[in-house]
Design an enzyme around this catalytic site. Structure first.
Site, PDB file in Angstrom:
ATOM      1  N   CYS A   1     -18.551  -0.459 -17.093  1.00  0.00           N
ATOM      2  CA  CYS A   1     -18.873  -0.439 -15.985  1.00  0.00           C
ATOM      3  C   CYS A   1     -20.306  -1.249 -15.238  1.00  0.00           C
ATOM      4  CB  CYS A   1     -18.606   1.136 -15.544  1.00  0.00           C
ATOM      5  SG  CYS A   1     -18.408   1.328 -13.978  1.00  0.00           S
TER       6      CYS A   1
ATOM      7  N   GLU B   1       1.190  -1.027  -0.251  1.00  0.00           N
ATOM      8  CA  GLU B   1       0.093  -0.144  -0.124  1.00  0.00           C
ATOM      9  C   GLU B   1       1.016   1.337  -0.203  1.00  0.00           C
ATOM     10  OE1 GLU B   1      -2.976   0.333   0.186  1.00  0.00           O
ATOM     11  OE2 GLU B   1      -3.281  -1.216  -0.338  1.00  0.00           O
TER      12      GLU B   1
END
Length: 351
Positions: free
Chosen positions: A204, A39
């Site tokens: 999407c 991260e």
């Protein structure tokens, strides 16, 4: 009106399971340590760039305690080329904090995680979600773009009021279970479908109730940061060379290139000439090609010079505990600024 949270999350989770990313290195054996390092590396850096760095980092520092015990120079060496070096310094400092305060483990509590150097709310939530099964919303760059478009949230996401609205929508839409798949799906959707330049709205899974898509305003969201001209600064760099070695000094921990090794630098050419006159008998240095290095907040125009030292000059160089003679043939494992790497390559081509 916002979509029913369950409807949004169910569609996104189904999409992620079929089309999302499942084979990234940190998704295999997703311990808190591995997820944390990934991260931090992924902040401001693309996945394809991060993967080889992550794998080398894990091979050298296989645990929080190993990272905490390593010299900072070695950590910065593994970060060389990734940029934003404060991330590496914060990783090292946070590892030492975890050894001292949390038994060498990443904390389970969100507030404790946020207290670590370099770990904000979204990063902490992602780590706890992916590694420990927490049910927490996230708000990284990709997620901000998805939510800004889906909710048609006006304003630059860096603005406090806009960020507050984005967090509220993220909290509303994040499901009370399966948050790990949902959050990965949000990241994947922003990366592959809800892209910055050319969003693929026809692919999407949540386009049917996306306010930006319905109004044909996808490219307007998120709003851009108000433009401000970057100032330009100048510096003179001097590479002192002796055979296969070049004299470098570690930068102070605070400021640009913190903790990284760089050549001697001066505010202007007169200051460099004064150094040459005082320490090296007024020797004349050779010029290298000037270039511009751009930081997030300003441009730095670098004029560089090099000088091959005669043996009798070596004792005139002011060495210290934070300096070294960097070996071009057998390089030491220390962190180098990108500009330093470029200059070392340039000086090698002069041989």
């Amino acid at each position: 009106m916002n979509p029913a949270p369950n409807s949004f999350s169910q569609r996104l989770i189904s999409w992620q399971k079929q089309h999302g990313r499942h084979d990234l290195p940190w998704q295999q054996n997703p311990t808190a340590y591995r997820v944390w390092v990934s991260e931090i590396m992924l902040q401001q850096t693309q996945v394809t760039t991060v993967i080889p760095y992550f794998e080398r980092f894990m091979a050298s520092f296989d645990s929080i305690s190993a990272l905490a015990a390593a010299p900072l120079d070695q950590v910065l060496h593994h970060w060389t080329g990734l940029g934003y070096y404060a991330r590496a310094r914060n990783l090292h400092k946070a590892a030492q904090t975890m050894v001292a305060d949390f038994g060498g483990e990443f904390p389970d509590n969100l507030d404790d995680a946020i207290s670590l150097p370099g770990v904000g709310r979204s990063t902490a939530s992602a780590i706890l979600t992916f590694s420990k099964g927490a049910q927490l919303p996230i708000l990284d760059g990709n997620v901000k773009r998805v939510l800004a478009r889906h909710g048609a949230i006006e304003g630059w996401p860096g603005k406090t009021s806009v960020q507050k609205a984005l967090w509220a929508l993220s909290e509303e839409l994040t499901p009370s279970d399966n948050a790990a798949v949902f959050n990965q799906g949000m990241m994947d959707l922003g990366s592959s479908i809800c892209r910055r330049g050319q969003p693929l709205c026809s692919e999407c899974p949540v386009a049917k109730d996306c306010k930006a898509q319905l109004s044909g305003r996808q490219r307007e969201f998120p709003n851009s940061k108000p433009k401000k001209e970057k100032p330009v600064k100048q510096t003179q760099m001097l590479l002192l060379k002796s055979g296969d070695t070049v004299f470098l000094q570690a930068r102070p921990a605070a400021g640009i290139w913190g903790g990284l090794y760089c050549p001697l630098d001066f505010d202007d050419r007169a200051a460099m000439q004064a150094y040459l006159a005082e320490h090296l008998g007024g020797a004349s240095a050779h010029s290298l090609d000037a270039f511009r290095h751009t930081f997030s907040h300003y441009h730095l125009d670098i004029e560089a010079h090099w000088l091959e030292l005669e043996p009798q000059m070596l004792n005139q160089v002011m060495e210290g505990p934070s300096s070294l003679w960097y070996n071009l043939v057998q390089p030491q494992q220390v962190g180098l600024a990108a500009a330093t790497e470029r200059l070392l390559q340039a000086i090698q081509s002069k041989e």
